[in-house]
Design an enzyme around this catalytic site. Structure first.
Site, mmCIF file in Angstrom:
data_model
loop_
_atom_site.group_PDB
_atom_site.id
_atom_site.type_symbol
_atom_site.label_atom_id
_atom_site.label_comp_id
_atom_site.label_asym_id
_atom_site.label_seq_id
_atom_site.Cartn_x
_atom_site.Cartn_y
_atom_site.Cartn_z
ATOM 1 N N ARG A 55 0.863 -1.178 0.000
ATOM 2 C CA ARG A 55 0.000 0.000 0.000
ATOM 3 C C ARG A 55 0.902 1.232 0.000
ATOM 4 N NH1 ARG A 55 2.218 1.821 3.768
ATOM 5 N NH2 ARG A 55 0.821 3.575 3.625
ATOM 6 N N GLY A 56 0.251 2.397 -0.175
ATOM 7 C CA GLY A 56 1.050 3.610 -0.359
ATOM 8 C C GLY A 56 1.171 3.845 -1.857
ATOM 9 N N ALA A 57 0.857 5.071 -2.277
ATOM 10 C CA ALA A 57 0.701 5.324 -3.722
ATOM 11 C C ALA A 57 1.914 4.922 -4.577
ATOM 12 C CB ALA A 57 0.327 6.793 -3.927
ATOM 13 N N ARG A 98 -7.024 -0.358 -7.086
ATOM 14 C CA ARG A 98 -7.373 0.707 -6.115
ATOM 15 C C ARG A 98 -7.573 1.996 -6.918
ATOM 16 N NH1 ARG A 98 -4.283 1.207 -0.525
ATOM 17 N NH2 ARG A 98 -6.251 2.151 0.115
ATOM 18 N N ASP A 242 -1.939 10.717 -2.339
ATOM 19 C CA ASP A 242 -2.280 9.683 -3.329
ATOM 20 C C ASP A 242 -2.585 10.275 -4.690
ATOM 21 O OD1 ASP A 242 -2.818 8.346 -0.633
ATOM 22 O OD2 ASP A 242 -2.812 6.721 -2.096
ATOM 23 N N ASN A 252 -5.388 12.533 0.270
ATOM 24 C CA ASN A 252 -4.509 11.692 1.091
ATOM 25 C C ASN A 252 -5.360 10.938 2.108
ATOM 26 O OD1 ASN A 252 -1.853 10.746 1.789
ATOM 27 N ND2 ASN A 252 -1.995 11.961 3.647
ATOM 28 N N LYS A 253 -4.732 10.110 2.902
ATOM 29 C CA LYS A 253 -5.413 9.259 3.884
ATOM 30 C C LYS A 253 -6.449 10.037 4.686
ATOM 31 C CE LYS A 253 -5.118 5.765 4.405
ATOM 32 N NZ LYS A 253 -6.122 4.890 3.726
#
Ligand code: MRU
Length: 351
Positions: A55-57, A98, A242, A252-253
């Site tokens: 995970r993480g862009a 995603r 992201d 973002n998150k």
């Protein structure tokens, strides 16, 4: 890929190409188990992206680039006459794994653009490109680390959200890369990290990276961030992204937007650190960014344990959008945009 010299406070790599396949550190199992999964195709990589093994862009984009190498190898073996067309379905599968992180689409686009000029067996030219994408990401992170660190005038506390470190990228990290560099440069004396519900990227992943790399940190619940700012314990909030729209709005998150509102209210500066592969000039504003909604169970349960009342329902957006007007600086490998606007973003992307 050439061997990268890892600097001080930088010991973790989570995405690796080994012999003929992709190896990922399983981020669902951290911090208590360091287990690696071996992936041999686009289908299992798409599933690993969907399920948050990776995970993480930027890390998602890099994993997808390697998945295209494995997909092309299979397609070329099975359908030597029309392997390019046969690849489309696997590319789409990865593309849809995603929706918010644009680095995924960016990496897949870059991989598929390369297909036209490949005459015969695609494996080795595609592998070379995927490794270049991986290497460029790490280099961008080192550059952003120094650029972001230069914005921090005095040694003080900083607050970060989610995980933006080695685990979320090719290595080193975006926001956490700035924190690594600034700490090494004596610009940060303490890091505060939101635990980051519902996936606990802060407590499970960021705290793990900081402990491993010997950077002093405290976790806090997201709800404690305003009090932290009010007590004057931090002068910067430093986050990743992201997707950044053409006008500088930042996805973002979930929880990032409240940090930005709180930061402005308390006179704390707000820094977004992201490579230009996160900037999507085709998405005009933050309203146009697709926001992933994940299963309600991620909120209702912790692990396999039901926490919420049995009939309770939940809303689970994985990201939010912070308007450009609340951002003090966007740090990219091409340079820093202060107080972003559409004009400044266009000028950066034209460099
Ligand atoms: O749902 P996740 O864990 O993939 O979300 C990650 C983030 O929101 C990060 O802040 C973002 O991808 C930037 S990582 C360098």
């Amino acid at each position: 890929m050439p061997k990268i010299i890892m600097s001080q406070h930088d010991s973790i790599r989570a995405v690796e190409w080994k012999d003929n396949h992709l190896v990922l550190l399983d981020q669902r199992k951290l911090p208590h188990n360091e287990q690696y999964v071996q992936l041999y195709g686009a289908e299992d990589t798409a599933e690993a992206i969907r399920n948050m093994v990776v995970r993480g862009a930027p890390a998602i984009g890099i994993a997808a680039a390697y998945a295209m190498v494995m997909a092309a190898r299979k397609s070329y073996k099975q359908y030597p006459g029309d392997w390019r067309v046969r690849l489309d379905a696997e590319k789409d599968l990865l593309m849809n794994s995603r929706p918010t992180a644009v680095n995924l689409m960016w990496a897949l686009q870059r991989m598929s653009s390369a297909l036209d000029s490949i005459e015969s067996d695609p494996e080795s030219p595609l592998l070379e490109l995927a490794q270049r994408i991986h290497q460029e990401d790490i280099e961008a992170n080192y550059l952003m680390g120094e650029l972001g660190s230069a914005l921090i005038p005095r040694s003080h506390g900083v607050l970060t959200h989610c995980n933006t470190g080695s685990l979320a990228t090719g290595g080193y990290g975006t926001a956490l890369g700035v924190i690594r560099s600034a700490y090494s440069n004596g610009k940060i004396e303490h890091v505060y990290a939101d635990e980051t519900r519902p996936w606990w990227q802060g407590s499970r992943l960021t705290a793990w990276e900081l402990v491993k790399d010997k950077i002093p940190a405290h976790l806090l619940c997201e709800g404690a961030a305003a009090s932290l700012m009010r007590q004057g314990k931090v002068s910067w909030v430093i986050v990743g992204s992201d997707r950044i729209a053409a006008n500088g709005d930042v996805a973002n998150k979930i929880g990032t937007y409240s940090l930005a509102v709180n930061a402005r209210y308390h006179g704390v500066k707000f820094m977004v650190v992201a490579p230009t592969s996160t900037i999507d000039m085709k998405t005009l504003t933050g309203n146009d960014i697709p926001i992933e909604e994940r299963a309600p169970e991620e909120i209702l349960n912790v692990g396999n344990q039901r926490i919420a009342a049995l009939q309770a329902q939940a809303w689970n957006p994985a990201f939010d959008v912070t308007p450009a007007s609340l951002v003090d600086a966007i740090v990219t490998e091409k340079g820093v945009v202060e107080r972003p606007t559409a004009e400044k973003m266009a000028a950066l992307m034209a460099l």
